[in-house]
Design a protein around this motif. Sequence first.
Motif, PDB file in Angstrom:
ATOM      1  N   ALA A  41      -5.533  16.769 -12.009  1.00 55.27           N
ATOM      2  CA  ALA A  41      -4.511  15.857 -12.537  1.00 55.27           C
ATOM      3  C   ALA A  41      -5.029  14.447 -12.777  1.00 55.27           C
ATOM      4  O   ALA A  41      -4.583  13.773 -13.701  1.00 55.27           O
ATOM      5  CB  ALA A  41      -3.310  15.827 -11.591  1.00 55.27           C
ATOM      6  N   ARG A  42      -5.947  13.989 -11.971  1.00 56.99           N
ATOM      7  CA  ARG A  42      -6.433  12.619 -12.109  1.00 56.99           C
ATOM      8  C   ARG A  42      -7.230  12.412 -13.395  1.00 56.99           C
ATOM      9  O   ARG A  42      -7.478  11.277 -13.791  1.00 56.99           O
ATOM     10  CB  ARG A  42      -7.274  12.222 -10.901  1.00 56.99           C
ATOM     11  CG  ARG A  42      -6.438  12.134  -9.633  1.00 56.99           C
ATOM     12  CD  ARG A  42      -7.253  11.654  -8.447  1.00 56.99           C
ATOM     13  NE  ARG A  42      -6.512  11.740  -7.214  1.00 56.99           N
ATOM     14  CZ  ARG A  42      -5.711  10.797  -6.749  1.00 56.99           C
ATOM     15  NH1 ARG A  42      -5.543   9.699  -7.429  1.00 56.99           N
ATOM     16  NH2 ARG A  42      -5.084  10.954  -5.608  1.00 56.99           N
ATOM     17  N   LYS A  43      -7.605  13.490 -14.061  1.00 60.54           N
ATOM     18  CA  LYS A  43      -8.376  13.381 -15.299  1.00 60.54           C
ATOM     19  C   LYS A  43      -7.502  13.244 -16.547  1.00 60.54           C
ATOM     20  O   LYS A  43      -8.025  13.135 -17.645  1.00 60.54           O
ATOM     21  CB  LYS A  43      -9.285  14.601 -15.460  1.00 60.54           C
ATOM     22  CG  LYS A  43     -10.408  14.661 -14.447  1.00 60.54           C
ATOM     23  CD  LYS A  43     -11.374  15.743 -14.809  1.00 60.54           C
ATOM     24  CE  LYS A  43     -12.630  15.644 -13.967  1.00 60.54           C
ATOM     25  NZ  LYS A  43     -13.709  16.434 -14.540  1.00 60.54           N
ATOM     26  N   GLN A  89       0.840  -1.201   0.000  1.00 61.91           N
ATOM     27  CA  GLN A  89       0.000   0.000   0.000  1.00 61.91           C
ATOM     28  C   GLN A  89       0.877   1.255   0.000  1.00 61.91           C
ATOM     29  O   GLN A  89       0.634   2.190  -0.758  1.00 61.91           O
ATOM     30  CB  GLN A  89      -0.927  -0.003   1.223  1.00 61.91           C
ATOM     31  CG  GLN A  89      -1.843   1.196   1.314  1.00 61.91           C
ATOM     32  CD  GLN A  89      -3.051   1.080   0.420  1.00 61.91           C
ATOM     33  OE1 GLN A  89      -3.253   0.064  -0.244  1.00 61.91           O
ATOM     34  NE2 GLN A  89      -3.857   2.106   0.393  1.00 61.91           N
ATOM     35  N   ALA A  90       1.897   1.272   0.837  1.00 62.21           N
ATOM     36  CA  ALA A  90       2.805   2.431   0.909  1.00 62.21           C
ATOM     37  C   ALA A  90       3.556   2.622  -0.406  1.00 62.21           C
ATOM     38  O   ALA A  90       3.699   3.751  -0.893  1.00 62.21           O
ATOM     39  CB  ALA A  90       3.787   2.262   2.070  1.00 62.21           C
ATOM     40  N   GLU A  91       4.031   1.524  -0.982  1.00 61.30           N
ATOM     41  CA  GLU A  91       4.757   1.610  -2.249  1.00 61.30           C
ATOM     42  C   GLU A  91       3.855   2.129  -3.369  1.00 61.30           C
ATOM     43  O   GLU A  91       4.266   2.978  -4.154  1.00 61.30           O
ATOM     44  CB  GLU A  91       5.328   0.239  -2.635  1.00 61.30           C
ATOM     45  CG  GLU A  91       6.486  -0.205  -1.769  1.00 61.30           C
ATOM     46  CD  GLU A  91       6.912  -1.646  -2.034  1.00 61.30           C
ATOM     47  OE1 GLU A  91       6.359  -2.294  -2.957  1.00 61.30           O
ATOM     48  OE2 GLU A  91       7.804  -2.128  -1.308  1.00 61.30           O
ATOM     49  N   LEU A 125       1.201  11.945  -9.804  1.00 54.66           N
ATOM     50  CA  LEU A 125       0.394  13.162  -9.653  1.00 54.66           C
ATOM     51  C   LEU A 125       1.273  14.411  -9.648  1.00 54.66           C
ATOM     52  O   LEU A 125       0.907  15.428 -10.245  1.00 54.66           O
ATOM     53  CB  LEU A 125      -0.458  13.098  -8.379  1.00 54.66           C
ATOM     54  CG  LEU A 125      -1.672  12.180  -8.442  1.00 54.66           C
ATOM     55  CD1 LEU A 125      -2.329  12.078  -7.071  1.00 54.66           C
ATOM     56  CD2 LEU A 125      -2.662  12.652  -9.481  1.00 54.66           C
ATOM     57  N   ALA A 126       2.417  14.343  -9.007  1.00 57.95           N
ATOM     58  CA  ALA A 126       3.331  15.495  -8.976  1.00 57.95           C
ATOM     59  C   ALA A 126       3.810  15.833 -10.379  1.00 57.95           C
ATOM     60  O   ALA A 126       3.885  17.013 -10.764  1.00 57.95           O
ATOM     61  CB  ALA A 126       4.516  15.223  -8.051  1.00 57.95           C
ATOM     62  N   LEU A 127       4.127  14.829 -11.173  1.00 57.94           N
ATOM     63  CA  LEU A 127       4.563  15.056 -12.547  1.00 57.94           C
ATOM     64  C   LEU A 127       3.432  15.660 -13.372  1.00 57.94           C
ATOM     65  O   LEU A 127       3.642  16.638 -14.113  1.00 57.94           O
ATOM     66  CB  LEU A 127       5.045  13.748 -13.173  1.00 57.94           C
ATOM     67  CG  LEU A 127       5.508  13.816 -14.621  1.00 57.94           C
ATOM     68  CD1 LEU A 127       6.584  14.872 -14.827  1.00 57.94           C
ATOM     69  CD2 LEU A 127       6.000  12.451 -15.080  1.00 57.94           C
ATOM     70  N   LYS A 128       2.236  15.135 -13.239  1.00 58.81           N
ATOM     71  CA  LYS A 128       1.087  15.680 -13.966  1.00 58.81           C
ATOM     72  C   LYS A 128       0.841  17.140 -13.574  1.00 58.81           C
ATOM     73  O   LYS A 128       0.568  17.987 -14.434  1.00 58.81           O
ATOM     74  CB  LYS A 128      -0.167  14.862 -13.677  1.00 58.81           C
ATOM     75  CG  LYS A 128      -0.183  13.497 -14.315  1.00 58.81           C
ATOM     76  CD  LYS A 128      -1.492  12.815 -13.938  1.00 58.81           C
ATOM     77  CE  LYS A 128      -1.596  11.409 -14.402  1.00 58.81           C
ATOM     78  NZ  LYS A 128      -2.900  10.815 -14.042  1.00 58.81           N
ATOM     79  N   ILE A 174       1.826   6.618  -6.931  1.00 53.71           N
ATOM     80  CA  ILE A 174       0.692   7.469  -7.304  1.00 53.71           C
ATOM     81  C   ILE A 174       1.044   8.931  -7.055  1.00 53.71           C
ATOM     82  O   ILE A 174       0.793   9.801  -7.893  1.00 53.71           O
ATOM     83  CB  ILE A 174      -0.581   7.058  -6.527  1.00 53.71           C
ATOM     84  CG1 ILE A 174      -1.074   5.705  -7.025  1.00 53.71           C
ATOM     85  CG2 ILE A 174      -1.664   8.122  -6.640  1.00 53.71           C
ATOM     86  CD1 ILE A 174      -2.118   5.048  -6.143  1.00 53.71           C
ATOM     87  N   ASN A 175       1.651   9.221  -5.905  1.00 52.49           N
ATOM     88  CA  ASN A 175       2.029  10.599  -5.571  1.00 52.49           C
ATOM     89  C   ASN A 175       3.056  11.156  -6.552  1.00 52.49           C
ATOM     90  O   ASN A 175       2.986  12.325  -6.941  1.00 52.49           O
ATOM     91  CB  ASN A 175       2.549  10.690  -4.140  1.00 52.49           C
ATOM     92  CG  ASN A 175       1.459  10.442  -3.118  1.00 52.49           C
ATOM     93  OD1 ASN A 175       0.266  10.516  -3.420  1.00 52.49           O
ATOM     94  ND2 ASN A 175       1.859  10.111  -1.902  1.00 52.49           N
TER      95      ASN A 175
END
Length: 111
Positions: free
Chosen positions: A87-89, A33-35, A44-47, A40-41
């Motif tokens: 970003a998620r879109k 879960q942590a990995e 999202l930061a790149l997006k 995911i983070n």
Amino acid sequence: MTKIDTRVRHVTKPEANLFAELGFAADEARRYQAESQALINQTLALKEQLMHELASWIEVHHLKQAQAAEILHVTRPRVSDVVNKKARKFTIDTLVDMLARVGKPVKVVVG
């Protein structure tokens, strides 16, 4: 005609650990879960960085969203999603393509 069973039997709550739900041992589930959350983070930061570049380009050129949409070959609501950093879109590919259309090719540096 065969009837397909579409009944929902189980729904994982958003705050639940999906790996634990799938039957992994508790310590393993926490690690997975942590990995996955770290990945995911990072995505999202790149997006968000790519979206910031697009939003800045729109602002610098004093474009209305409809004008930007025409240049970017997307709909006006998609431009709104960029400007509002939803970003998620978006996929990274889509954002890279949009930046290339406005003369801002993306270069990747792995460090």
